[in-house]
Design a protein around this motif. Structure first.
Motif, PDB file in Angstrom:
ATOM      1  N   HIS A  69       0.826  -1.210   0.000  1.00 23.30           N
ATOM      2  CA  HIS A  69       0.000   0.000   0.000  1.00 23.30           C
ATOM      3  C   HIS A  69       0.858   1.257   0.000  1.00 23.30           C
ATOM      4  N   SER A  70       2.084   1.136   0.439  1.00 23.81           N
ATOM      5  CA  SER A  70       2.888   2.295   0.793  1.00 23.81           C
ATOM      6  C   SER A  70       3.321   3.103  -0.421  1.00 23.81           C
ATOM      7  N   ALA A  71       3.556   4.391  -0.145  1.00 27.68           N
ATOM      8  CA  ALA A  71       4.117   5.316  -1.132  1.00 27.68           C
ATOM      9  C   ALA A  71       5.111   6.206  -0.401  1.00 27.68           C
ATOM     10  N   GLU A  72       6.100   6.706  -1.137  1.00 25.09           N
ATOM     11  CA  GLU A  72       7.075   7.594  -0.502  1.00 25.09           C
ATOM     12  C   GLU A  72       7.621   8.595  -1.499  1.00 25.09           C
ATOM     13  N   LEU A  73       8.154   9.678  -0.965  1.00 31.76           N
ATOM     14  CA  LEU A  73       8.670  10.778  -1.771  1.00 31.76           C
ATOM     15  C   LEU A  73      10.177  10.912  -1.578  1.00 31.76           C
ATOM     16  N   TYR A  74      10.881  11.111  -2.701  1.00 33.70           N
ATOM     17  CA  TYR A  74      12.327  11.343  -2.659  1.00 33.70           C
ATOM     18  C   TYR A  74      12.587  12.826  -2.853  1.00 33.70           C
ATOM     19  N   GLU A  75      13.374  13.415  -1.948  1.00 34.85           N
ATOM     20  CA  GLU A  75      13.757  14.821  -2.015  1.00 34.85           C
ATOM     21  C   GLU A  75      15.198  14.915  -2.526  1.00 34.85           C
ATOM     22  N   PRO A  76      15.392  15.377  -3.776  1.00 33.92           N
ATOM     23  CA  PRO A  76      16.755  15.430  -4.340  1.00 33.92           C
ATOM     24  C   PRO A  76      17.716  16.319  -3.566  1.00 33.92           C
ATOM     25  N   PRO A 114       8.027   8.608   3.990  1.00 33.08           N
ATOM     26  CA  PRO A 114       6.739   7.997   3.683  1.00 33.08           C
ATOM     27  C   PRO A 114       5.677   9.084   3.478  1.00 33.08           C
ATOM     28  N   THR A 115       4.780   8.834   2.566  1.00 34.41           N
ATOM     29  CA  THR A 115       3.653   9.732   2.356  1.00 34.41           C
ATOM     30  C   THR A 115       2.379   8.912   2.521  1.00 34.41           C
ATOM     31  N   SER A 163      -9.538  -0.893  -9.604  1.00 38.24           N
ATOM     32  CA  SER A 163      -9.603   0.311  -8.783  1.00 38.24           C
ATOM     33  C   SER A 163      -8.645   1.383  -9.269  1.00 38.24           C
ATOM     34  N   VAL A 164      -9.021   2.642  -9.008  1.00 40.44           N
ATOM     35  CA  VAL A 164      -8.255   3.818  -9.438  1.00 40.44           C
ATOM     36  C   VAL A 164      -8.225   4.805  -8.282  1.00 40.44           C
ATOM     37  N   GLU A 165      -7.094   5.439  -8.076  1.00 40.21           N
ATOM     38  CA  GLU A 165      -7.023   6.478  -7.053  1.00 40.21           C
ATOM     39  C   GLU A 165      -6.057   7.571  -7.477  1.00 40.21           C
ATOM     40  N   VAL A 166      -6.195   8.722  -6.808  1.00 38.89           N
ATOM     41  CA  VAL A 166      -5.429   9.899  -7.206  1.00 38.89           C
ATOM     42  C   VAL A 166      -4.711  10.475  -5.994  1.00 38.89           C
ATOM     43  N   THR A 178      -1.735  17.826  -0.184  1.00 40.33           N
ATOM     44  CA  THR A 178      -2.081  17.197   1.096  1.00 40.33           C
ATOM     45  C   THR A 178      -1.350  15.872   1.313  1.00 40.33           C
ATOM     46  N   GLU A 179      -0.751  15.348   0.226  1.00 40.73           N
ATOM     47  CA  GLU A 179      -0.075  14.058   0.231  1.00 40.73           C
ATOM     48  C   GLU A 179      -1.016  12.942   0.664  1.00 40.73           C
ATOM     49  N   LEU A 180      -2.250  13.035   0.224  1.00 43.79           N
ATOM     50  CA  LEU A 180      -3.250  12.022   0.527  1.00 43.79           C
ATOM     51  C   LEU A 180      -3.810  11.425  -0.757  1.00 43.79           C
TER      52      LEU A 180
END
Length: 417
Positions: A170-177, A184-185, A220-223, A228-230
């Protein structure tokens, strides 16, 4: 009187031999002249036709080429010109990877994340610097994952889903260059792998489909809202699918093609998503069922579909074009090689570079689609056979190929086109 007669006869007798010698020298001179003339003629003929005769390789025949000759010559010239485009090795990655992701950052560097090595799932990430050709280790992700997706948004890299040691994530995460760190987001509402990710024209990030455990496909589809990072759910697709493609069209709609549904049922169905109404519409199907294919949006807005698998063990070299202005599919010239799990990159000149594949084994072949003529051209093969690799169009116009699989071994070698 007798004395005079004797004198005359003696004089006549003494002159007779002198006249004979004069005639002999005259004959000798004439014969010599004739012999010399004949010898000169023979010598000139020998020089002309034997010694100084042109060799066959020196003979130039001035003839106008026939149409067939011109076509053959032009094809040869094209082939030679094509062969000038080649591959060069660059520094290898620090880790062998397949099923990984690559994303070009705003500073021109390439971030490679995750995948499977030859031992385990990877959380590691590394950066390629095109100015030096060197790879450096950067911060690792919080979760090891492969068959995930990644996309550049607001200068950061968003990574979603994939499969970890215990299955789909389920997880998602953001990389900050700037800090080379991951955070984690918001978690997706559905765990998924082998899904698609798309940056819509309104700035939102949409993920669609995928597969969970036991080969169950998702519709299923999600955005993702970057402010908000949601994550929020959207209307489901009409068909559950994974291993499909998703392309943002010039009219802002999203084109989803093919893939695989439950129980390895390959699809030729196609649907369009309209972000303004949150609706999916089933449209004309492709001419072939395809899984593990590619989709490339050309400069004229048409979408080029290449290769894939139409059934277990059946690999395609066919290609087709979707015209969003008419909503129709058109079969175009086939590739020179059947391909699945390959890559396709739209180059700066509008042509499409296709590399590698898996058709029972990995391949090193590559070819170019000329979008102006609709034809395929042979390109020098890559230095390494590979499938399940990545291809990234760099800021300098080169294409960076990383990793993949060959003989069931993950690769760390890298090359440039």
């Amino acid at each position: 009187m007798n004395n005079n007669q004797v004198h005359i006869e003696g004089t006549a007798g003494s002159h007779e031999p002198q006249k004979w010698w004069h005639r002999r020298w005259f004959v000798i001179i004439c014969i010599s002249a004739i012999v010399l003339t004949i010898f000169a003629i023979i010598l000139s003929l020998i020089l002309k036709f034997v010694v100084l005769a042109p060799k066959e390789s020196d003979i130039t025949i001035e003839t106008l080429p026939s149409p067939a000759t011109r076509i053959s010559t032009e094809a040869t010239i094209t082939e030679i010109a094509t062969q000038l485009s080649n591959w060069s090795n660059t520094y290898s990655m620090n880790y062998a990877r397949r099923g990984h992701q690559a994303c070009v950052l705003m500073n021109g560097k390439v971030l490679v994340s995750g995948g499977i090595g030859n031992d385990d799932h990877l959380s590691s990430a590394e950066l390629y610097d095109l100015s030096t050709g060197i790879w450096t280790i950067t911060g690792s992700m919080n979760d090891a994952r492969f068959t995930h997706t990644s996309i550049l948004i607001n200068g950061k890299v968003l990574v979603t889903g994939g499969a970890g040691d215990k299955g789909p994530l389920h997880s998602a995460e953001l990389y900050e260059p700037l800090t080379e760190t991951w955070k984690p987001t918001g978690r997706m509402n559905n765990a998924r792998r082998s899904h698609t990710i798309s940056l819509l024209k309104n700035g939102e990030v949409l993920v669609a489909g995928g597969v969970i455990n036991n080969g169950i496909a998702l519709h299923s589809v999600e955005v993702f809202d970057s402010s908000t990072e949601l994550w929020s759910t959207l209307t489901n697709m009409n068909n559950a699918r994974y291993g499909h493609t998703a392309s943002v069209l010039l009219n802002k709609k999203l084109l989803v093609t093919g893939g695989c549904s439950d129980h390895n049922m390959y699809l030729n169905s196609v649907e369009l998503y309209d972000p303004s109404t949150d609706t999916w519409t089933t449209i004309s199907s492709m001419n072939n069922r395809r899984y593990g294919h590619t989709a490339s949006v050309l400069k004229d807005g048409k979408v080029l579909i290449t290769g894939g698998t139409s059934d277990v063990g059946e690999y395609l070299n066919s290609a087709e074009l979707y015209d969003s202005s008419t909503g129709t599919w058109m079969t175009v010239n086939s590739m020179n090689h059947a391909r699945a799990h390959h890559t396709a990159s739209v180059l700066k000149d509008g042509n499409v570079l296709v590399t590698g594949s898996f058709t029972g084994g990995s391949a090193d072949t590559s070819e170019l689609y000329d979008s102006s003529t609709g034809t395929w051209m042979h390109v020098v093969s890559m230095n390494y056979a590979r499938a399940y690799h990545t291809a990234s169009l760099l800021t300098n116009g080169n294409v960076l190929i990383t990793g993949g699989i060959h003989y069931n071994q993950a690769l760390n070698n890298v090359e440039l086109y």
